[in-house]
Design an enzyme around this catalytic site. Structure first.
Site, PDB file in Angstrom:
ATOM      1  N   HIS A 185       0.867  -1.128   0.005  1.00 53.26           N
ATOM      2  CA  HIS A 185       0.038  -0.012   0.167  1.00 53.26           C
ATOM      3  C   HIS A 185       0.968   1.382   0.037  1.00 53.26           C
ATOM      4  O   HIS A 185       0.568   2.205  -0.941  1.00 53.26           O
ATOM      5  CB  HIS A 185      -0.898   0.022   1.204  1.00 53.26           C
ATOM      6  CG  HIS A 185      -1.738   1.278   1.450  1.00 53.26           C
ATOM      7  ND1 HIS A 185      -2.548   1.800   0.689  1.00 53.26           N
ATOM      8  CD2 HIS A 185      -1.679   1.872   2.432  1.00 53.26           C
ATOM      9  CE1 HIS A 185      -2.808   2.884   1.294  1.00 53.26           C
ATOM     10  NE2 HIS A 185      -2.395   2.958   2.303  1.00 53.26           N
ATOM     11  N   GLU A 212       0.638   5.620  12.567  1.00 57.92           N
ATOM     12  CA  GLU A 212      -0.947   5.289  12.711  1.00 57.92           C
ATOM     13  C   GLU A 212      -0.938   3.844  13.146  1.00 57.92           C
ATOM     14  O   GLU A 212      -1.813   3.091  13.885  1.00 57.92           O
ATOM     15  CB  GLU A 212      -1.742   5.642  11.669  1.00 57.92           C
ATOM     16  CG  GLU A 212      -3.080   5.316  11.976  1.00 57.92           C
ATOM     17  CD  GLU A 212      -4.074   6.274  10.727  1.00 57.92           C
ATOM     18  OE1 GLU A 212      -3.951   7.232  10.409  1.00 57.92           O
ATOM     19  OE2 GLU A 212      -4.780   5.366  10.255  1.00 57.92           O
ATOM     20  N   ASP A 213      -0.298   2.999  12.363  1.00 63.44           N
ATOM     21  CA  ASP A 213      -0.500   1.399  12.460  1.00 63.44           C
ATOM     22  C   ASP A 213       0.659   0.623  12.823  1.00 63.44           C
ATOM     23  O   ASP A 213       0.415  -0.764  12.837  1.00 63.44           O
ATOM     24  CB  ASP A 213      -0.763   0.893  10.814  1.00 63.44           C
ATOM     25  CG  ASP A 213      -2.235   1.470  10.286  1.00 63.44           C
ATOM     26  OD1 ASP A 213      -3.023   1.799  11.318  1.00 63.44           O
ATOM     27  OD2 ASP A 213      -2.292   1.814   9.154  1.00 63.44           O
ATOM     28  N   HIS A 236       3.651   6.927   5.450  1.00 68.11           N
ATOM     29  CA  HIS A 236       2.376   7.593   6.032  1.00 68.11           C
ATOM     30  C   HIS A 236       1.626   6.880   6.987  1.00 68.11           C
ATOM     31  O   HIS A 236       0.976   7.406   7.724  1.00 68.11           O
ATOM     32  CB  HIS A 236       1.655   8.142   4.817  1.00 68.11           C
ATOM     33  CG  HIS A 236       0.652   6.915   4.214  1.00 68.11           C
ATOM     34  ND1 HIS A 236       1.165   6.163   3.281  1.00 68.11           N
ATOM     35  CD2 HIS A 236      -0.560   6.731   4.476  1.00 68.11           C
ATOM     36  CE1 HIS A 236       0.149   5.084   3.128  1.00 68.11           C
ATOM     37  NE2 HIS A 236      -0.906   5.332   3.928  1.00 68.11           N
ATOM     38  N   ASP A 237       1.658   5.553   7.167  1.00 68.55           N
ATOM     39  CA  ASP A 237       0.972   4.750   8.021  1.00 68.55           C
ATOM     40  C   ASP A 237       1.901   3.913   9.009  1.00 68.55           C
ATOM     41  O   ASP A 237       1.290   3.358   9.771  1.00 68.55           O
ATOM     42  CB  ASP A 237       0.144   3.453   7.214  1.00 68.55           C
ATOM     43  CG  ASP A 237      -1.069   4.017   6.740  1.00 68.55           C
ATOM     44  OD1 ASP A 237      -1.948   4.976   7.347  1.00 68.55           O
ATOM     45  OD2 ASP A 237      -1.599   3.464   5.543  1.00 68.55           O
TER      46      ASP A 237
HETATM   47  P1  NDP Z   1     -11.992   1.421   8.216  1.00 64.38           P
HETATM   48  O1  NDP Z   1     -11.144   2.704   8.307  1.00 64.38           O
HETATM   49  O2  NDP Z   1     -11.921   0.383   9.266  1.00 64.38           O
HETATM   50  O3  NDP Z   1     -11.128   0.588   6.872  1.00 64.38           O
HETATM   51  C1  NDP Z   1     -10.933   1.092   5.723  1.00 64.38           C
HETATM   52  C2  NDP Z   1      -9.387   1.249   5.749  1.00 64.38           C
HETATM   53  O4  NDP Z   1      -8.725   0.131   5.920  1.00 64.38           O
HETATM   54  C3  NDP Z   1      -8.938   1.922   4.611  1.00 64.38           C
HETATM   55  O5  NDP Z   1      -9.029   3.434   4.821  1.00 64.38           O
HETATM   56  C4  NDP Z   1      -7.374   1.672   4.492  1.00 64.38           C
HETATM   57  O6  NDP Z   1      -6.748   2.458   5.358  1.00 64.38           O
HETATM   58  C5  NDP Z   1      -7.529   0.143   5.057  1.00 64.38           C
HETATM   59  N1  NDP Z   1      -7.479  -1.071   4.189  1.00 64.38           N
HETATM   60  C6  NDP Z   1      -6.844  -2.254   4.496  1.00 64.38           C
HETATM   61  N2  NDP Z   1      -6.981  -3.061   3.344  1.00 64.38           N
HETATM   62  C7  NDP Z   1      -7.709  -2.488   2.365  1.00 64.38           C
HETATM   63  C8  NDP Z   1      -8.436  -2.874   1.205  1.00 64.38           C
HETATM   64  N3  NDP Z   1      -8.160  -3.906   0.879  1.00 64.38           N
HETATM   65  N4  NDP Z   1      -9.168  -2.144   0.642  1.00 64.38           N
HETATM   66  C9  NDP Z   1      -9.498  -0.765   1.121  1.00 64.38           C
HETATM   67  N5  NDP Z   1      -8.955  -0.326   2.392  1.00 64.38           N
HETATM   68  C10 NDP Z   1      -8.242  -0.994   2.882  1.00 64.38           C
HETATM   69  O7  NDP Z   1     -13.510   1.651   7.351  1.00 64.38           O
HETATM   70  P2  NDP Z   1     -14.719   1.730   8.218  1.00 64.38           P
HETATM   71  O8  NDP Z   1     -15.005   0.997   9.597  1.00 64.38           O
HETATM   72  O9  NDP Z   1     -14.859   3.245   8.568  1.00 64.38           O
HETATM   73  O10 NDP Z   1     -15.891   1.453   7.186  1.00 64.38           O
HETATM   74  C11 NDP Z   1     -16.043   2.375   6.135  1.00 64.38           C
HETATM   75  C12 NDP Z   1     -17.413   2.939   6.045  1.00 64.38           C
HETATM   76  O11 NDP Z   1     -18.420   1.605   6.485  1.00 64.38           O
HETATM   77  C13 NDP Z   1     -17.948   3.801   7.099  1.00 64.38           C
HETATM   78  O12 NDP Z   1     -18.443   4.983   6.414  1.00 64.38           O
HETATM   79  C14 NDP Z   1     -18.855   3.080   7.956  1.00 64.38           C
HETATM   80  O13 NDP Z   1     -19.901   4.344   8.548  1.00 64.38           O
HETATM   81  C15 NDP Z   1     -19.536   2.134   7.244  1.00 64.38           C
HETATM   82  N6  NDP Z   1     -19.739   0.867   8.242  1.00 64.38           N
HETATM   83  C16 NDP Z   1     -18.759   0.724   9.407  1.00 64.38           C
HETATM   84  C17 NDP Z   1     -18.997  -0.198  10.139  1.00 64.38           C
HETATM   85  C18 NDP Z   1     -17.917  -0.530  11.245  1.00 64.38           C
HETATM   86  O14 NDP Z   1     -18.181  -1.689  12.213  1.00 64.38           O
HETATM   87  N7  NDP Z   1     -16.824   0.139  11.321  1.00 64.38           N
HETATM   88  C19 NDP Z   1     -19.989  -1.232   9.890  1.00 64.38           C
HETATM   89  C20 NDP Z   1     -20.890  -0.990   8.900  1.00 64.38           C
HETATM   90  C21 NDP Z   1     -20.604   0.235   8.197  1.00 64.38           C
HETATM   91  P3  NDP Z   1      -5.048   2.622   5.342  1.00 64.38           P
HETATM   92  O15 NDP Z   1      -4.670   3.689   4.376  1.00 64.38           O
HETATM   93  O16 NDP Z   1      -4.886   3.372   6.638  1.00 64.38           O
HETATM   94  O17 NDP Z   1      -4.513   1.177   5.333  1.00 64.38           O
HETATM   95 ZN    ZN Z   2      -2.865   4.668   3.666  1.00 65.03          ZN
END
Ligand code: NDP
Ligand code: ZN
Length: 177
Positions: free
Chosen positions: A36, A66-67, A62-63
């Site tokens: 990523h 955070e991670d 960047h992560d």
């Molecule tokens: P998260 O922030 O938990 O997950 C998304 C993040 O995961 C991305 O921004 C990315 O962040 C990372 N990531 C890792 N693998 C992948 C991949 N294969 N594809 C894309 N991103 C990946 O998301 P949310 O929990 O906030 O969910 C998104 C939406 O769904 C929200 O608007 C929420 O309202 C809704 N929702 C949430 C629920 C919940 O339990 N949280 C339940 C139902 C709906 P990075 O770049 O930092 O790695």
């Molecule tokens: Zn990222």
């Protein structure tokens, strides 16, 4: 890019690969996490023609705060305060509830520095591509759509920064499921 800039970018890649070594993305294949940050660097350097070494280093790093266990001081010591500050501009406060973190990203995006806005654009482009091509295995359609909508709300706040990256973002967003 001169030789010392290239060395700094290579060191950022090595540092990030080490820090993320035990992490995986959320896709079905559980891809190595480092793919990523590398994807962000690729979007910036190859697709948008960005050559700024600070930005390319920050894309790779960047992560890490955070991670992983990485601290801001550790980044400043190894890569300098400018790269630390840039990474911290795109780092969420994980002590806050998730909904609040999501709302803060929308609220803070407009006030971010120019480099941080480019970094945010690249991050959102890469995450939308992942969400379209290899989404988290347990996310239903509604959750993926809500994710696209939230990302679009963040990006609305940073428009007017880099038209090339914004066009690349629009193409990624057009694949909303
Ligand atoms: P998260 O922030 O938990 O997950 C998304 C993040 O995961 C991305 O921004 C990315 O962040 C990372 N990531 C890792 N693998 C992948 C991949 N294969 N594809 C894309 N991103 C990946 O998301 P949310 O929990 O906030 O969910 C998104 C939406 O769904 C929200 O608007 C929420 O309202 C809704 N929702 C949430 C629920 C919940 O339990 N949280 C339940 C139902 C709906 P990075 O770049 O930092 O790695
Ligand atoms: Zn990222």
């Amino acid at each position: 890019m001169n030789q010392s800039d290239f060395a700094l970018v290579a060191d950022a890649l090595s540092f990030a690969a080490h820090k993320h070594r035990d992490q995986r993305r959320k896709d079905r294949e559980a891809s190595p996490y480092i793919n990523h940050p590398i994807a962000l660097m690729r979007v910036l350097a190859l697709e948008a023609g960005v050559q700024d070494p600070l930005l390319l280093c920050a894309a790779l790093l960047h992560d890490t705060v955070e991670d992983t266990q990485t601290t801001p001081d550790e980044l400043a010591e190894r890569f300098g305060p400018a790269i630390r500050d840039l990474v911290m501009e795109v780092t969420d406060d994980k002590s806050l509830p998730k909904a609040e973190r999501k709302a803060l990203q929308i609220r803070h995006a407009a006030g971010a520095s120019e480099r941080a806005r480019l970094l945010k654009l690249a991050d959102k482009i890469c995450n939308l591509r992942d969400m379209a091509d290899s989404p988290p295995h347990d996310w239903d359609l509604q959750r993926r759509r809500e994710y696209f909508d939230w990302v679009a709300a963040v990006v609305e706040q940073v428009r007017g920064t880099h038209s090339g990256l914004e066009q690349i973002f629009d193409l990624a967003y057009a694949r909303r499921p």
